[in-house]
Design an enzyme around this catalytic site. Sequence first.
Site, short mmCIF file in Angstrom:
data_model
loop_
_atom_site.label_atom_id
_atom_site.label_comp_id
_atom_site.label_asym_id
_atom_site.label_seq_id
_atom_site.Cartn_x
_atom_site.Cartn_y
_atom_site.Cartn_z
N HIS A 1 3.43 1.75 -10.90
CA HIS A 1 2.60 1.36 -10.26
C HIS A 1 2.16 1.75 -8.45
CE1 HIS A 1 -1.42 -0.41 -10.50
NE2 HIS A 1 -0.55 -1.39 -10.95
N TYR B 1 -6.49 -14.29 -13.35
CA TYR B 1 -6.45 -12.78 -12.59
C TYR B 1 -7.23 -11.81 -13.48
CZ TYR B 1 -4.39 -9.39 -9.82
OH TYR B 1 -4.60 -8.34 -8.66
N THR C 1 -6.33 -2.95 -4.63
CA THR C 1 -7.89 -4.32 -5.48
C THR C 1 -7.71 -5.42 -4.19
OG1 THR C 1 -5.12 -4.61 -6.59
CG2 THR C 1 -6.26 -3.06 -7.56
#
Length: 785
Positions: free
Chosen positions: A470, A586, A599
């Site tokens: 990630h 979230y 993001t």
Amino acid sequence: MAEAHQAVGFEFTVRPDGADIKLSQEVIKNIYLSGVTAWRKRAIQFKNGVLAGVYPASPSSWLIVVIAMISTLYTRVDLSLGMIDLIKENLPRGYMSVQTGKVLSAILFATLLWLFLIYLLRYSLKALLSYHAWIFESHGKMSSSTKLWLSLIKMFSGRRPLLYSFQASLPRLPLPSVDDTIDRYLESVHALLDDKRYKQMETLANDFRNTSAPQLQRYLLLKSWWATNYVSDWWEEYIYLRGRSPIMVNSNFYVMDLLYITPTQRQTARAGNVVHAMLQYRRKLERGEHAPLRALGIVPMCSSQMERMFNTTRIPGIETDIVQHLSDRKHLVVYHRGRFFQVWLYTGGRHLLPSELEMQFQRILNDTSEPQPGELKLAALTAGNRVPWARARLKYFSQGVNKASLQAVESSAFFLTLDDEAQGYDPAKTGSLDGYAKSLLHGKCYDRWFDKSFTLISYTNGKMGINTEHSWADAPIIGHMWEYVLATDCFHLGYTEEGHCKGDVNKGIPPPARLEWQIPKECRETIETSYVLAKQIADDVDFHGCLFSEFGKGLIKKCRTSPDAFIQLALQLAQFRDQGGFCLTYESSMTRMFREGRTETVRSCTSEAVAFVRAMEEEDKTNGTRLELFRKAADKHQNMYRLAMTGSGIDRHLFCLYIMSKYLRMDSPFLKQVLSEPWKLSTSQTPQQQLNLVDINKFPRYVGAGGGFGPVADDGYGVSYIIVGEDLITFHISSKFSSSETDSFRFGQNIRKAMLDIQSLFKPTNHKTELPLMNGVSKGHKKDV
């Protein structure tokens, strides 16, 4: 020995009468073609670099400006306002005629004028892209100012931009004011705290606002001026690379194959086509030839994350990891039944054809050799804690064959696992989607190299999938590549009637080479320790895949509401019914309209959402009242999402203020409290149809199942959802078996019922639907997972 002879390019023999050299014409030809390909690649990259560098102008526009300036030399009009004469006076004399000096001066002035116009166009475009009022306008309605803005964007954007053409024109991520961020934060937690706790938080926030916040903000403002993006570098370092816990499940995420279609049942053939399609994508990526993604087809998105998609590995460190990105890697590493193989991707200056890749992968399947000591579970080092892996890497993999083999893995284009199981969605098999997701997310804990930018996974029944590290990028980036690959695989490359790859096979290609390892007993103990920890994490993942096909985006839009807001409110209703209360939620939103944007967080559990959910659970409320509250909550959610997209979110600003406070050694109880709050419900929407390469109305079964991630909190849920076409929404739900409070199957049922209950508000009467059983099993049947 046959393959060894094939690899020899020449023979060198010393005789009494001199040396005898025999050259292999085939090898020399391959070397020559490889060199030609490399120079052609450099030329194309240089050309595309120039095109992107002068965008939105073009190289031909330089010639137009030069001709225009030279033509003024023969008229009485001096458009340069004396600059050409000034340049001529400062040129060296004695080496050129007067006429040559004039022409050269005109060319130099024209070049400077051309560069000035490029920067003027670029900064004009950047100023236009800083306008975000369009995103706050109601759907289907566009103001005259926005129409004018769109026309100017089209005019300044030029024609046929390359992938990185807009990078220099993208605006910087704006830094919100401290007051705005704190006010929005307090508003976001108001519904989650009782009066006493809210007053305490308000006091902490106001103390921070009046004491350390101004100084931290000044330093952060300085960073926002100096750095390309004031968030992204710290986000990558502190959220991802400095984490010392396992990245498997906790950080990595997965992407699934096509949901209903498997183009071929042959494992090696499917892997051959997919790998070849990936190489085609990589070639276009390295040349910058992909079209940039653009909102509304006009507003460009940042493409910087795509640079590290291939040839990238996360390297473990004692205190922090690093992301190593290399260029032009020509091999991949394949794992099968505990053995590692190196497969070269080029021959004669070209990519291996799909049929040639199929042959190479079949050779690996046919190999009956056994794993070397310690080789079987070697990749478990990447699944365990980072510090033991970093120390083992330094101690056991820094020299000899271990160093060479590890370098082969870490420098490969990507990592491929030829799995020995069959996976995929099967409507007739209970829990098939659940098992498929768990296999992609963690596998056996030692058959994926979790540090690679991505691991491609090939199953025995032809299904594929990806496990992605990630730190280097977010899900839409790998999704962009995966859409291209699946479309190329199914609609361009194709298969023979027998399911093999199309094309001839060059059987003279050297077979894959086994990687050699010499792993001592102490290292094998470290590997086993990492494996045991990873296995505990993997076994604790409670996953459920839910295919919601009762209705989709098409019906939601007819209700005149945002599909994302609709789903988020359904998740809030499901959460309340599942847990009996509300929690900090979230939702990931992208900020790629800004340079190097990644993001931002949308805090979906708003006061308006809470009011709507309570009304849904109160019997005395009418559907009219509930619908009114739903629209207010949906409008609020949309506004928060838009604020996050345009750089006015809450959490990234507070995160950077916290990091700055650590650098300055300033203690902030408010920031500590904010950064320690758990996200019990973590959600994300994975975009589909970014490239529109497949008309899903014409080919409705060629849709992907999306992807998902592991639970963020020990007692919470992770939910990834994908809006597929007009009539399908897929939910990927994760939690932990060790928590007595959560159950992924139960939560999936609650989501389905919440979706139907909200949809019933738009009907004339309150319609109740009997809930069908979904694909999956409940936590009460763990043995079936």
